[in-house]
Design a protein around this motif. Sequence first.
Motif, PDB file in Angstrom:
ATOM      1  N   PRO A 138       0.797  -1.235   0.000  1.00 36.57           N
ATOM      2  CA  PRO A 138       0.000   0.000   0.000  1.00 36.57           C
ATOM      3  C   PRO A 138       0.825   1.278   0.000  1.00 36.57           C
ATOM      4  N   GLU A 139       2.113   1.195   0.323  1.00 34.54           N
ATOM      5  CA  GLU A 139       2.950   2.389   0.356  1.00 34.54           C
ATOM      6  C   GLU A 139       3.967   2.414  -0.791  1.00 34.54           C
ATOM      7  N   SER A 140       3.760   1.600  -1.798  1.00 33.59           N
ATOM      8  CA  SER A 140       4.673   1.591  -2.943  1.00 33.59           C
ATOM      9  C   SER A 140       4.424   2.826  -3.806  1.00 33.59           C
ATOM     10  N   HIS A 141       5.369   3.752  -3.799  1.00 36.36           N
ATOM     11  CA  HIS A 141       5.165   4.968  -4.590  1.00 36.36           C
ATOM     12  C   HIS A 141       5.153   4.663  -6.083  1.00 36.36           C
ATOM     13  N   GLU A 142       5.818   3.584  -6.505  1.00 38.44           N
ATOM     14  CA  GLU A 142       5.796   3.223  -7.925  1.00 38.44           C
ATOM     15  C   GLU A 142       4.398   2.785  -8.357  1.00 38.44           C
ATOM     16  N   LEU A 143       3.774   1.915  -7.574  1.00 39.71           N
ATOM     17  CA  LEU A 143       2.420   1.470  -7.902  1.00 39.71           C
ATOM     18  C   LEU A 143       1.422   2.613  -7.774  1.00 39.71           C
ATOM     19  N   LEU A 144       1.556   3.414  -6.735  1.00 44.58           N
ATOM     20  CA  LEU A 144       0.645   4.542  -6.546  1.00 44.58           C
ATOM     21  C   LEU A 144       0.731   5.512  -7.719  1.00 44.58           C
ATOM     22  N   TYR A 145       1.945   5.806  -8.142  1.00 43.56           N
ATOM     23  CA  TYR A 145       2.121   6.770  -9.227  1.00 43.56           C
ATOM     24  C   TYR A 145       1.587   6.220 -10.550  1.00 43.56           C
ATOM     25  N   ARG A 146       1.880   4.954 -10.838  1.00 42.74           N
ATOM     26  CA  ARG A 146       1.434   4.398 -12.122  1.00 42.74           C
ATOM     27  C   ARG A 146      -0.082   4.286 -12.190  1.00 42.74           C
ATOM     28  N   LEU A 147      -0.699   3.841 -11.098  1.00 42.39           N
ATOM     29  CA  LEU A 147      -2.158   3.779 -11.102  1.00 42.39           C
ATOM     30  C   LEU A 147      -2.744   5.181 -11.167  1.00 42.39           C
ATOM     31  N   GLY A 148      -2.141   6.119 -10.450  1.00 45.28           N
ATOM     32  CA  GLY A 148      -2.631   7.494 -10.503  1.00 45.28           C
ATOM     33  C   GLY A 148      -2.561   8.081 -11.898  1.00 45.28           C
ATOM     34  N   MET A 149      -1.450   7.866 -12.582  1.00 42.53           N
ATOM     35  CA  MET A 149      -1.313   8.378 -13.949  1.00 42.53           C
ATOM     36  C   MET A 149      -2.296   7.699 -14.894  1.00 42.53           C
ATOM     37  N   LEU A 150      -2.513   6.411 -14.695  1.00 38.03           N
ATOM     38  CA  LEU A 150      -3.466   5.680 -15.534  1.00 38.03           C
ATOM     39  C   LEU A 150      -4.868   6.264 -15.379  1.00 38.03           C
ATOM     40  N   LEU A 151      -5.268   6.506 -14.141  1.00 41.54           N
ATOM     41  CA  LEU A 151      -6.605   7.042 -13.890  1.00 41.54           C
ATOM     42  C   LEU A 151      -6.726   8.490 -14.349  1.00 41.54           C
ATOM     43  N   LEU A 152      -5.665   9.245 -14.163  1.00 39.75           N
ATOM     44  CA  LEU A 152      -5.729  10.674 -14.452  1.00 39.75           C
ATOM     45  C   LEU A 152      -5.623  10.978 -15.941  1.00 39.75           C
ATOM     46  N   LEU A 176      -3.881   9.616  -5.638  1.00 34.15           N
ATOM     47  CA  LEU A 176      -2.843   8.587  -5.617  1.00 34.15           C
ATOM     48  C   LEU A 176      -1.471   9.173  -5.930  1.00 34.15           C
ATOM     49  N   ILE A 177      -1.406  10.127  -6.840  1.00 39.18           N
ATOM     50  CA  ILE A 177      -0.124  10.745  -7.168  1.00 39.18           C
ATOM     51  C   ILE A 177       0.393  11.552  -5.982  1.00 39.18           C
ATOM     52  N   ARG A 178      -0.493  12.256  -5.295  1.00 37.05           N
ATOM     53  CA  ARG A 178      -0.064  12.966  -4.084  1.00 37.05           C
ATOM     54  C   ARG A 178       0.428  11.979  -3.030  1.00 37.05           C
ATOM     55  N   LYS A 179      -0.253  10.845  -2.927  1.00 38.07           N
ATOM     56  CA  LYS A 179       0.165   9.827  -1.962  1.00 38.07           C
ATOM     57  C   LYS A 179       1.524   9.247  -2.347  1.00 38.07           C
ATOM     58  N   ALA A 180       1.744   9.045  -3.646  1.00 36.44           N
ATOM     59  CA  ALA A 180       3.048   8.558  -4.106  1.00 36.44           C
ATOM     60  C   ALA A 180       4.149   9.535  -3.718  1.00 36.44           C
ATOM     61  N   ALA A 181       3.871  10.826  -3.874  1.00 40.60           N
ATOM     62  CA  ALA A 181       4.856  11.838  -3.486  1.00 40.60           C
ATOM     63  C   ALA A 181       5.153  11.772  -1.997  1.00 40.60           C
ATOM     64  N   ALA A 182       4.121  11.553  -1.201  1.00 44.94           N
ATOM     65  CA  ALA A 182       4.312  11.486   0.246  1.00 44.94           C
ATOM     66  C   ALA A 182       5.091  10.255   0.671  1.00 44.94           C
ATOM     67  N   PHE A 183       5.063   9.192  -0.148  1.00 47.29           N
ATOM     68  CA  PHE A 183       5.746   7.952   0.200  1.00 47.29           C
ATOM     69  C   PHE A 183       7.091   7.801  -0.492  1.00 47.29           C
ATOM     70  N   GLY A 184       7.692   8.911  -0.913  1.00 47.04           N
ATOM     71  CA  GLY A 184       9.079   8.851  -1.334  1.00 47.04           C
ATOM     72  C   GLY A 184       9.347   8.845  -2.816  1.00 47.04           C
ATOM     73  N   ALA A 185       8.377   9.242  -3.635  1.00 50.86           N
ATOM     74  CA  ALA A 185       8.640   9.322  -5.068  1.00 50.86           C
ATOM     75  C   ALA A 185       9.699  10.388  -5.342  1.00 50.86           C
ATOM     76  N   ASP A 186      10.276  10.350  -6.540  1.00 52.13           N
ATOM     77  CA  ASP A 186      11.360  11.275  -6.848  1.00 52.13           C
ATOM     78  C   ASP A 186      10.835  12.707  -6.960  1.00 52.13           C
ATOM     79  N   PRO A 187      11.728  13.700  -6.947  1.00 46.73           N
ATOM     80  CA  PRO A 187      11.288  15.105  -6.935  1.00 46.73           C
ATOM     81  C   PRO A 187      10.375  15.495  -8.087  1.00 46.73           C
ATOM     82  N   LEU A 188      10.553  14.910  -9.261  1.00 45.75           N
ATOM     83  CA  LEU A 188       9.681  15.262 -10.381  1.00 45.75           C
ATOM     84  C   LEU A 188       8.237  14.856 -10.101  1.00 45.75           C
TER      85      LEU A 188
END
Length: 289
Positions: A138-152, A176-188
């Motif tokens: 549930p805290e995987s920023h990679e999965l959170l970001y990819r699902l967020g981008m897919l939905l968005l 989900l993208i905000r959550k990915a950022a909170a869980f350590g995604a890269d600065p971009l």
Amino acid sequence: MGGVRRRLLALAVLVGLAGAVHGLHERARTMRAAFPEDEDLLYLPPPEHLAWMSLGYREALADLIWVRALVFAGTHLTDDEIVWTDRYTEAITYLAPRFHRPYLWGGISAIYVGGKAVDRSMVERAIRIYRMGLAQFPESHELLYRLGMLLLHQVPITPGYTPEEIAEAKAEGARLIRKAAAFGADPLVRQYAASLIDDYAGRQLAIQFLRSQILEAEDEHLREMLRAKLAEIGGSEALDEVERLRRAFVAERDRAMPYVPEALWAIIRPDEGPFGPEATVATSSDSGR
């Protein structure tokens, strides 16, 4: 005399068996030549059968199927076979649900491998795979970001979705993208998440999210961008408050573990204190002024 006869008979039987085996081998080769080259790659027993076939070595079998999946996707995937990525992902994750990489691979492959036009069934398949992964991580920023981008971004341009479904998907994607950022995604990713705040978050949620990112950001360029965004939506008082909190945060780190990077200190520091994202930011609207 009888012994010689028995030996000759045994030799004749062996020669006959060798000839029969050779004939069967040639027949098997002929039959196999009539199969498609990827027939062995496409066949995969149901996951529940694979579990007992593994004889207890579930992770080892999952690794072998993972290698087959990569070969399959890299050399044999066509428009009509894209559904097999789902079957490989299901088999691997059934055997080894804590194997992180197949969830990422399955979500991407379900849509973007092959030349077929993306339709709703493909998007839904990818969403399901990503959600399976998030159930385990549930805290995987990679999965959170990819699902967020897919939905968005993918859902709105895919035929078959209603305006209501698109609006709901975009809102969830931004969260989900905000959550990915909170869980350590890269600065971009963190910068992109901040740019989504205005459209898909309430004012207080936006302030809390931006403040938490400023407190943890070590990159000065990113921090300046976040400060500007916070000042834009929260006013100077919100920015002054977060700067005060950041100074206190850095001072706390310097007193306790000055050799630890700020991002790591944000993770290992004691939970008590005003620096978590749940703390309240004072604003003119909150204080009644």
